[in-house]
Design an enzyme around this catalytic site. Structure first.
Site, mmCIF file in Angstrom:
data_model
loop_
_atom_site.group_PDB
_atom_site.id
_atom_site.type_symbol
_atom_site.label_atom_id
_atom_site.label_comp_id
_atom_site.label_asym_id
_atom_site.label_seq_id
_atom_site.Cartn_x
_atom_site.Cartn_y
_atom_site.Cartn_z
ATOM 1 N N TRP A 103 0.827 -1.208 0.000
ATOM 2 C CA TRP A 103 0.000 0.000 0.000
ATOM 3 C C TRP A 103 0.855 1.249 0.000
ATOM 4 O O TRP A 103 0.505 2.239 -0.649
ATOM 5 C CB TRP A 103 -0.969 -0.026 1.190
ATOM 6 C CG TRP A 103 -1.870 -1.214 1.125
ATOM 7 C CD1 TRP A 103 -1.888 -2.307 1.954
ATOM 8 C CD2 TRP A 103 -2.869 -1.479 0.124
ATOM 9 N NE1 TRP A 103 -2.826 -3.211 1.539
ATOM 10 C CE2 TRP A 103 -3.443 -2.739 0.426
ATOM 11 C CE3 TRP A 103 -3.324 -0.776 -0.987
ATOM 12 C CZ2 TRP A 103 -4.455 -3.301 -0.352
ATOM 13 C CZ3 TRP A 103 -4.326 -1.332 -1.775
ATOM 14 C CH2 TRP A 103 -4.884 -2.584 -1.442
ATOM 15 N N ASP A 174 -1.464 6.558 6.550
ATOM 16 C CA ASP A 174 -2.573 5.675 6.199
ATOM 17 C C ASP A 174 -2.749 4.714 7.364
ATOM 18 O O ASP A 174 -1.942 3.822 7.580
ATOM 19 C CB ASP A 174 -2.234 4.923 4.914
ATOM 20 C CG ASP A 174 -3.289 3.880 4.533
ATOM 21 O OD1 ASP A 174 -4.308 3.757 5.238
ATOM 22 O OD2 ASP A 174 -3.066 3.171 3.530
ATOM 23 N N LYS A 198 -12.115 -1.862 8.312
ATOM 24 C CA LYS A 198 -11.322 -2.779 9.129
ATOM 25 C C LYS A 198 -11.634 -2.585 10.611
ATOM 26 O O LYS A 198 -12.126 -3.481 11.270
ATOM 27 C CB LYS A 198 -9.845 -2.595 8.821
ATOM 28 C CG LYS A 198 -9.546 -2.797 7.324
ATOM 29 C CD LYS A 198 -8.104 -2.645 6.972
ATOM 30 C CE LYS A 198 -7.905 -2.636 5.467
ATOM 31 N NZ LYS A 198 -8.002 -3.964 4.852
#
Length: 363
Positions: A103, A174, A198
């Site tokens: 990511w 992030d 999540k």
């Protein structure tokens, strides 16, 4: 729900059962209004109350200072990969990126479109990421607009335990997969973004937290719907926001508070980690972790077994026993155990018992 399984999905992930029950009620009808929550206007006073309550509770749980703004976007973390540099970079202003997994690599790729970026550290070796960089490995530009990092790596199962000293350059993080899992010192960050699916709620909304100082540096010469100024000044209501997803975030925040807040979440997650990593350390020849011990994640754990045939058998038999979504990411293979806040301790203790039996029968 007697037939509810233990869901180890990396995202969309399991939600607390009390939250699901509350959402089910509001989907049918909200506050005796004769209509569902998902039929409600985002301009209504009811949704305005939901929006304010969500921001207030998030600020309370994370102890967000008053010089920060909270807003809600769509497009997940992936859109923020582009929005962040679009708002803050230029031909003369760059940023540093810490590369610790897939990511962060994707975030770097997007940032290159908008200004000069530097890889201030990377831990990639032979296509794998097994650790978090040390402070001494960082090569930071004191004039950078921000230092970007991914706080938890869902694929490679590494996590920042402590955040780096960036010499006053704001950190842009992030935090999609570990926000709310432990207390944070928000003052270290200029910008935090997190896809909700999540630890925060369902897919469809991205929670963003930005300091007034960093917001003031943001360009206004960007498309309206990609400008951080738009989201802050219009209170996330320039266009129709994801009403249901924001409400689900509110109920998830309420669940976190009802269950002791972030200190309690940290204790719960540390106990789950102690149990899972305990059996891995006890049986390293059978359950091999892919992350170095000092960089282990408490949210996602990648595990390899002695061979792929055993891994397939493990996944199938675990599903029969009520432990589902354990297949590892294609980049790593094997097993992946995702254990966000809502995954109960019983799920991990039960999985550990299954692992012990499986190893005994197949070792």
């Amino acid at each position: 729900m007697a037939n509810r399984v233990f869901n180890f999905s990396p995202g969309p992930a399991t939600l607390p059962l009390p939250v699901l029950e509350r959402l089910a009620e509001r989907v049918r009808e909200y506050d005796d209004l004769g209509m569902s929550l998902i039929e409600m206007s985002h301009r209504s006073k009811q949704f305005q109350g939901i929006l304010e309550d969500t921001k207030a509770l998030l600020a309370e749980l994370l102890v967000i200072p008053s010089n920060y703004k909270i807003f809600f976007a769509q497009g997940g973390a992936s859109l923020q990969f582009a929005m962040l540099p679009m708002n803050l970079l230029s031909a003369d202003v760059g940023a540093d990126y810490l590369i610790t997994g897939s990511w962060s690599k994707k975030a770097l790729k997007e940032a290159k479109r908008f200004g000069p970026v530097r890889v201030a550290a990377t831990t990639e070796e032979d296509g794998m990421f097994r650790r978090i960089p040390t402070q001494g490995e960082l090569s930071l530009d004191p004039n950078a607009a921000y230092v970007h990092l991914t706080s938890n790596n869902t694929i490679f199962s590494t996590q920042f335990d402590e955040f780096p000293d960036t010499g006053g350059v704001p950190i842009a993080a992030d935090m999609s997969s570990d926000i709310l899992s432990k207390p944070l010192d928000i003052s270290k960050f200029g910008f935090i973004y997190a896809g909700a699916q999540k630890n925060l709620g369902p897919a469809g909304v991205t929670v963003c937290i930005i300091s007034d100082e960093l917001l003031a540096r943001c360009s206004r010469d960007v498309p309206t719907m990609l400008s951080y100024h738009t989201f802050v000044e219009k209170d996330s209501l320039f266009n129709t926001p994801p009403v249901f997803a924001i409400y689900a975030v509110l109920e998830t925040l309420r669940w976190v508070k009802e269950n002791g807040g972030l200190e309690a979440m940290r204790a719960l997650n540390e106990e789950k980690g102690r149990l899972l990593y305990g059996i891995m350390d006890e049986m390293p020849a059978f359950y091999r972790g892919t992350a170095d011990k000092e960089s282990r994640s408490l949210m996602n754990v990648a595990i390899r077994l002695p061979n792929e045939e055993l891994e397939k058998r493990f996944i199938a038999e675990a599903a029969e026993a009520g432990f589902v979504n354990l297949k590892g990411h294609r980049s790593v293979g094997g097993i992946r155990v995702s254990m966000y806040n809502a995954l109960p301790l019983e799920g991990i203790s039960g999985l550990v018992n299954f692992m012990r039996t499986f190893a005994r029968n197949n070792g």
